[in-house]
Motif scaffolding. Sequence first.
Motif, PDB file in Angstrom:
ATOM      1  N   THR A 450     -27.335  38.642  15.613  1.00  0.00           N
ATOM      2  CA  THR A 450     -27.470  37.264  15.777  1.00  0.00           C
ATOM      3  C   THR A 450     -29.055  36.487  15.791  1.00  0.00           C
ATOM      4  O   THR A 450     -29.012  35.518  15.006  1.00  0.00           O
ATOM      5  CB  THR A 450     -26.688  36.844  17.093  1.00  0.00           C
ATOM      6  OG1 THR A 450     -27.186  37.800  18.121  1.00  0.00           O
ATOM      7  CG2 THR A 450     -25.259  37.132  17.023  1.00  0.00           C
ATOM      8  N   GLY A 451     -29.820  37.191  16.225  1.00  0.00           N
ATOM      9  CA  GLY A 451     -31.122  36.674  16.315  1.00  0.00           C
ATOM     10  C   GLY A 451     -31.743  36.759  15.013  1.00  0.00           C
ATOM     11  O   GLY A 451     -32.429  35.530  14.648  1.00  0.00           O
ATOM     12  N   ALA A 452     -31.311  37.814  14.089  1.00  0.00           N
ATOM     13  CA  ALA A 452     -32.216  37.698  12.780  1.00  0.00           C
ATOM     14  C   ALA A 452     -31.443  36.842  12.076  1.00  0.00           C
ATOM     15  O   ALA A 452     -32.165  35.981  11.139  1.00  0.00           O
ATOM     16  CB  ALA A 452     -32.090  39.221  12.157  1.00  0.00           C
ATOM     17  N   MET A 453     -30.235  36.418  11.959  1.00  0.00           N
ATOM     18  CA  MET A 453     -29.506  35.506  11.012  1.00  0.00           C
ATOM     19  C   MET A 453     -29.639  34.269  11.462  1.00  0.00           C
ATOM     20  O   MET A 453     -30.044  33.253  10.492  1.00  0.00           O
ATOM     21  CB  MET A 453     -28.124  35.938  11.275  1.00  0.00           C
ATOM     22  CG  MET A 453     -27.562  37.388  10.468  1.00  0.00           C
ATOM     23  SD  MET A 453     -25.732  37.452  10.786  1.00  0.00           S
ATOM     24  CE  MET A 453     -25.122  36.437   9.650  1.00  0.00           C
ATOM     25  N   GLU A 481     -22.050  38.982  23.041  1.00  0.00           N
ATOM     26  CA  GLU A 481     -22.842  38.110  22.440  1.00  0.00           C
ATOM     27  C   GLU A 481     -21.974  37.854  20.988  1.00  0.00           C
ATOM     28  O   GLU A 481     -22.335  37.102  19.901  1.00  0.00           O
ATOM     29  CB  GLU A 481     -24.005  38.882  21.857  1.00  0.00           C
ATOM     30  CG  GLU A 481     -25.056  39.104  23.150  1.00  0.00           C
ATOM     31  CD  GLU A 481     -25.018  37.965  24.093  1.00  0.00           C
ATOM     32  OE1 GLU A 481     -25.030  36.729  23.793  1.00  0.00           O
ATOM     33  OE2 GLU A 481     -25.093  38.171  25.295  1.00  0.00           O
ATOM     34  N   LEU A 482     -20.591  38.516  20.926  1.00  0.00           N
ATOM     35  CA  LEU A 482     -19.845  37.780  19.730  1.00  0.00           C
ATOM     36  C   LEU A 482     -19.535  36.305  19.875  1.00  0.00           C
ATOM     37  O   LEU A 482     -19.520  35.593  19.051  1.00  0.00           O
ATOM     38  CB  LEU A 482     -18.449  38.730  19.886  1.00  0.00           C
ATOM     39  CG  LEU A 482     -18.364  39.945  19.510  1.00  0.00           C
ATOM     40  CD1 LEU A 482     -16.946  40.567  19.635  1.00  0.00           C
ATOM     41  CD2 LEU A 482     -18.695  40.220  17.769  1.00  0.00           C
ATOM     42  N   PHE A 537     -12.781  36.534  21.334  1.00  0.00           N
ATOM     43  CA  PHE A 537     -13.808  35.849  21.193  1.00  0.00           C
ATOM     44  C   PHE A 537     -13.652  34.909  20.121  1.00  0.00           C
ATOM     45  O   PHE A 537     -14.571  33.825  20.138  1.00  0.00           O
ATOM     46  CB  PHE A 537     -15.350  36.603  21.004  1.00  0.00           C
ATOM     47  CG  PHE A 537     -15.696  37.514  22.398  1.00  0.00           C
ATOM     48  CD1 PHE A 537     -16.354  36.689  23.225  1.00  0.00           C
ATOM     49  CD2 PHE A 537     -15.197  38.836  22.550  1.00  0.00           C
ATOM     50  CE1 PHE A 537     -16.761  37.149  24.357  1.00  0.00           C
ATOM     51  CE2 PHE A 537     -15.930  39.470  23.606  1.00  0.00           C
ATOM     52  CZ  PHE A 537     -16.565  38.740  24.605  1.00  0.00           C
ATOM     53  N   GLY A 538     -12.726  34.802  19.299  1.00  0.00           N
ATOM     54  CA  GLY A 538     -12.497  33.903  18.131  1.00  0.00           C
ATOM     55  C   GLY A 538     -13.054  34.393  17.159  1.00  0.00           C
ATOM     56  O   GLY A 538     -13.158  33.608  15.985  1.00  0.00           O
ATOM     57  N   CYS A 539     -13.033  35.655  16.672  1.00  0.00           N
ATOM     58  CA  CYS A 539     -13.364  36.292  15.419  1.00  0.00           C
ATOM     59  C   CYS A 539     -12.212  36.684  14.797  1.00  0.00           C
ATOM     60  O   CYS A 539     -11.020  36.652  15.336  1.00  0.00           O
ATOM     61  CB  CYS A 539     -14.307  37.627  15.744  1.00  0.00           C
ATOM     62  SG  CYS A 539     -15.961  37.627  16.691  1.00  0.00           S
TER      63      CYS A 539
END
Length: 594
Positions: A450-453, A481-482, A537-539
């Motif tokens: 998540t941080g990289a993207m 963190e999803l 989580f909504g994925c």
Amino acid sequence: MSYDDPKPAPQAADGEKKGIPVYKRMLDLFEAEGINTLFGIPDPNFVHLFLEAEKRGWTVVSPHHEASAGHMAAAAARITGKPALCIGTLGPGLANLMPAIQCAKVENDPVIFLGGQRARVTERRVRRGRIQFVRQEPMIEDSVKYSSSIEYADQVDEIVREAIRVAMSGTPGPAYIEYPSNVILEDVDLGPILPPHRYRLTNQGADGDRIAEAAEAIRNAKNPILLVGHGVHTSKSGAAVKELADLMQCPVIQTSGGTSYIEGLEERTFAYGFSEVSIDAVVESDCCVALATELGEPSHYGRWRHWVDNEANRKWIYVQQDPTAIGVNRPIDIPLVGDVRAVVPQLSRALKDTPRAASEKLSAYIQRNQQQLDELIEEAGEKGDGSDGKPMHTSQFVTEATRAFPEDGIMIRDGGATVIFQWTYSQCKPHDVIWNQNYGHIGTGLPYATGAMLADQAATGKVRPGMLLTSDSSFLFHVGELEVAVRKNLPLICVVGVDFQWGLEVGVYKRTFGQGTAETGTHWSDKVRMDKIGEGFGCYGEYVTKAEDIGPAIQRAYAHGGPAVIHVPIDPKANSEEMPNYSEFRTWYAEGTQ
């Protein structure tokens, strides 16, 4: 828990502002370094800073655990080549950040950690029972390169600049700045913001005579190699290294940390120790140009194992920003002390009039390496693929997932045994690979992703797909963190190999005590469904049991949009017993022999 409510910024009696508040000045200082992402969970120390950062167009990300925030910032630093910013609330927030701080130290990530704190008048009283309080600097200072506190508002420039200066100098690493509540809203008028080159050394070049000496050694070599380390990718020096590699016409050897591929050099880049060709290229080399690597245990310090043969005839040219690293792990013939971003172009300029011709060996290396990759696909195909109702072999899991990796994607790795399978069986050559390669801290994958993207998107304005290839135990560390991936609608596909055990640790039990021994503490519930967790989580979620279905599932996930979790059952016995090239991995831990 919050110790006080935030108050509006003070105004002068005549209604005019007295300079600007400390928190705005801090943002100005970070913006001068090109920083535009901020990670952390705000408390009263930081709500003003968060609100202002968002107004300025920063990407502001609040995760579900402070350690995740730190890992996100570390990945942001790697993907952008710039320092990154992370905050932690006072007391428990800073305690929760400690794993990420220590990780950043060992992984050489230049993250600036800002910590909130009670007002000094409260901290220094002789009292017991203070709420949400612990002395934070003593807890942190041994895990960072620099630690300080803004005690007075007019110190903000010098302390922020010193933190960045130290974090980015020598071997990069984290810094900590404490931010007591009594200085949050004080105003300062400190003059213009300085660009980085005005207050710290940037793009330091190497000594000219040594550059000439290195160029001569390269010209005289019959079989030179480039040994490319982690720092080449985190400094965004790929294009410069490509130019040098073209002039040298030599193999590129990846260290365990330098596993990203430089665009245009994919076919002649070989993983040290995990590629047969890499071993031959190292043994036959008579000149090694090592770029931005610590020459650590995974590289056998450049003097053991594969390096022993031909050692007497091999010259070492070492490009290293930290002068104290020269000659520590092995003798160096020609040290080039400086920033790889400046030194590599210097070398290219020195060689441009006398480029080397490509050797027959280089062509042979490329052909043999491709043949090995083809054979690995065939070999994996002969192992369990899930079609018989049993979990598939991990080699099948890795082979099929990496074949579906999207062009220009960001690859994030996590896990224990599954990562070892990835070193050998991976079929993709991504230009950005992020994983915890020095510290071995599993569980970083999801926050790294998540941080990289998010940082990449903030820096480039482009939305690139990401793939997290991981295993179940690691995935569950920061599974919360999803929600961040869903909130930000990231095209992140999490492909999770599931064997309901700590695979590496099961293998340790078997090698230590033999088959059939109790494997205490290494197995867990087989009722967990990663795809269903993702859906909660909504994925987008899928459950895939056959190897041939992994690629189509990944394609469907990307087509769906947003984040996805794909649950893939893998064979627990194979995952713990049949790790490829495991004997090579074990040599990293050859206690006392290197």
